[in-house]
Design a protein around this motif. Structure first.
Motif, PDB file in Angstrom:
ATOM      1  N   TYR A  20       0.852  -1.186   0.000  1.00  0.00           N
ATOM      2  CA  TYR A  20       0.000   0.000   0.000  1.00  0.00           C
ATOM      3  C   TYR A  20       0.884   1.230   0.000  1.00  0.00           C
ATOM      4  O   TYR A  20       1.939   1.246   0.644  1.00  0.00           O
ATOM      5  CB  TYR A  20      -0.907   0.024   1.231  1.00  0.00           C
ATOM      6  CG  TYR A  20      -1.954  -1.050   1.190  1.00  0.00           C
ATOM      7  CD1 TYR A  20      -3.186  -0.807   0.603  1.00  0.00           C
ATOM      8  CD2 TYR A  20      -1.693  -2.308   1.710  1.00  0.00           C
ATOM      9  CE1 TYR A  20      -4.148  -1.806   0.546  1.00  0.00           C
ATOM     10  CE2 TYR A  20      -2.646  -3.314   1.650  1.00  0.00           C
ATOM     11  CZ  TYR A  20      -3.875  -3.055   1.074  1.00  0.00           C
ATOM     12  OH  TYR A  20      -4.810  -4.049   1.011  1.00  0.00           O
ATOM     13  N   ALA A  21       0.468   2.283  -0.721  1.00  0.00           N
ATOM     14  CA  ALA A  21       1.236   3.524  -0.793  1.00  0.00           C
ATOM     15  C   ALA A  21       0.295   4.711  -0.700  1.00  0.00           C
ATOM     16  O   ALA A  21      -0.856   4.648  -1.148  1.00  0.00           O
ATOM     17  CB  ALA A  21       2.023   3.579  -2.101  1.00  0.00           C
ATOM     18  N   PHE A  28      -3.956   7.131  -2.707  1.00  0.00           N
ATOM     19  CA  PHE A  28      -3.928   5.910  -1.909  1.00  0.00           C
ATOM     20  C   PHE A  28      -3.970   4.749  -2.892  1.00  0.00           C
ATOM     21  O   PHE A  28      -4.900   4.644  -3.704  1.00  0.00           O
ATOM     22  CB  PHE A  28      -5.136   5.898  -0.964  1.00  0.00           C
ATOM     23  CG  PHE A  28      -5.243   4.705  -0.063  1.00  0.00           C
ATOM     24  CD1 PHE A  28      -4.132   4.166   0.575  1.00  0.00           C
ATOM     25  CD2 PHE A  28      -6.477   4.124   0.179  1.00  0.00           C
ATOM     26  CE1 PHE A  28      -4.243   3.062   1.423  1.00  0.00           C
ATOM     27  CE2 PHE A  28      -6.614   3.031   1.026  1.00  0.00           C
ATOM     28  CZ  PHE A  28      -5.491   2.506   1.646  1.00  0.00           C
ATOM     29  N   TYR A  29      -2.962   3.878  -2.849  1.00  0.00           N
ATOM     30  CA  TYR A  29      -2.798   2.853  -3.880  1.00  0.00           C
ATOM     31  C   TYR A  29      -2.476   1.486  -3.279  1.00  0.00           C
ATOM     32  O   TYR A  29      -1.885   1.396  -2.211  1.00  0.00           O
ATOM     33  CB  TYR A  29      -1.663   3.253  -4.828  1.00  0.00           C
ATOM     34  CG  TYR A  29      -1.870   4.592  -5.457  1.00  0.00           C
ATOM     35  CD1 TYR A  29      -2.598   4.719  -6.634  1.00  0.00           C
ATOM     36  CD2 TYR A  29      -1.373   5.743  -4.856  1.00  0.00           C
ATOM     37  CE1 TYR A  29      -2.817   5.963  -7.203  1.00  0.00           C
ATOM     38  CE2 TYR A  29      -1.593   6.995  -5.408  1.00  0.00           C
ATOM     39  CZ  TYR A  29      -2.317   7.097  -6.588  1.00  0.00           C
ATOM     40  OH  TYR A  29      -2.540   8.325  -7.136  1.00  0.00           O
ATOM     41  N   THR A  37      -3.479  -0.369  -8.165  1.00  0.00           N
ATOM     42  CA  THR A  37      -4.875   0.047  -8.224  1.00  0.00           C
ATOM     43  C   THR A  37      -5.052   1.269  -7.336  1.00  0.00           C
ATOM     44  O   THR A  37      -4.599   1.272  -6.185  1.00  0.00           O
ATOM     45  CB  THR A  37      -5.802  -1.074  -7.699  1.00  0.00           C
ATOM     46  OG1 THR A  37      -5.592  -2.240  -8.488  1.00  0.00           O
ATOM     47  CG2 THR A  37      -7.258  -0.665  -7.756  1.00  0.00           C
ATOM     48  N   ALA A  38      -5.685   2.313  -7.874  1.00  0.00           N
ATOM     49  CA  ALA A  38      -6.002   3.498  -7.070  1.00  0.00           C
ATOM     50  C   ALA A  38      -7.203   3.174  -6.184  1.00  0.00           C
ATOM     51  O   ALA A  38      -8.203   2.627  -6.654  1.00  0.00           O
ATOM     52  CB  ALA A  38      -6.310   4.675  -7.973  1.00  0.00           C
ATOM     53  N   LEU A  39      -7.077   3.483  -4.900  1.00  0.00           N
ATOM     54  CA  LEU A  39      -8.161   3.287  -3.943  1.00  0.00           C
ATOM     55  C   LEU A  39      -8.711   4.646  -3.531  1.00  0.00           C
ATOM     56  O   LEU A  39      -8.015   5.660  -3.623  1.00  0.00           O
ATOM     57  CB  LEU A  39      -7.655   2.534  -2.712  1.00  0.00           C
ATOM     58  CG  LEU A  39      -7.023   1.163  -2.981  1.00  0.00           C
ATOM     59  CD1 LEU A  39      -6.404   0.610  -1.709  1.00  0.00           C
ATOM     60  CD2 LEU A  39      -8.055   0.202  -3.539  1.00  0.00           C
ATOM     61  N   ASN A  40      -9.930   4.689  -3.048  1.00  0.00           N
ATOM     62  CA  ASN A  40     -10.550   5.942  -2.634  1.00  0.00           C
ATOM     63  C   ASN A  40     -10.169   6.262  -1.193  1.00  0.00           C
ATOM     64  O   ASN A  40     -10.586   5.567  -0.274  1.00  0.00           O
ATOM     65  CB  ASN A  40     -12.068   5.833  -2.773  1.00  0.00           C
ATOM     66  CG  ASN A  40     -12.769   7.114  -2.423  1.00  0.00           C
ATOM     67  OD1 ASN A  40     -12.147   8.139  -2.185  1.00  0.00           O
ATOM     68  ND2 ASN A  40     -14.081   7.064  -2.410  1.00  0.00           N
TER      69      ASN A  40
END
Length: 72
Positions: A20-21, A28-29, A37-40
């Motif tokens: 996670y980054a 937030f990825y 994957t881009a996360l919200n």
């Protein structure tokens, strides 16, 4: 010479293929070993750090008191 902005990236991992980054602007990825994957994150704040607990929960902190827990 024109200055170029390079965002800071903070990362944490649970396993080698579970990364996670977080970045500036609320980025937030998640990396699953093959692709990102881009996360919200639900925020536009500068996210400063990320930590993954052994149970998989992801803790994120940022500027102006930003804090959230992502449960995959």
């Amino acid at each position: 010479m024109r200055e170029r902005y390079v965002p800071h990236i903070h990362a944490a991992r649970l396993r080698l293929v579970d990364l996670y980054a977080v970045t500036a602007g609320g980025g937030f990825y998640h990396f699953d070993g093959a692709s990102w994957t881009a996360l919200n994150s639900g925020t536009q704040e500068h996210l400063r750090d990320v930590h993954v607990l052994p149970n998989g929960n992801v803790y994120v902190v940022g500027e102006n008191g930003t804090f959230f827990v992502y449960v995959p």
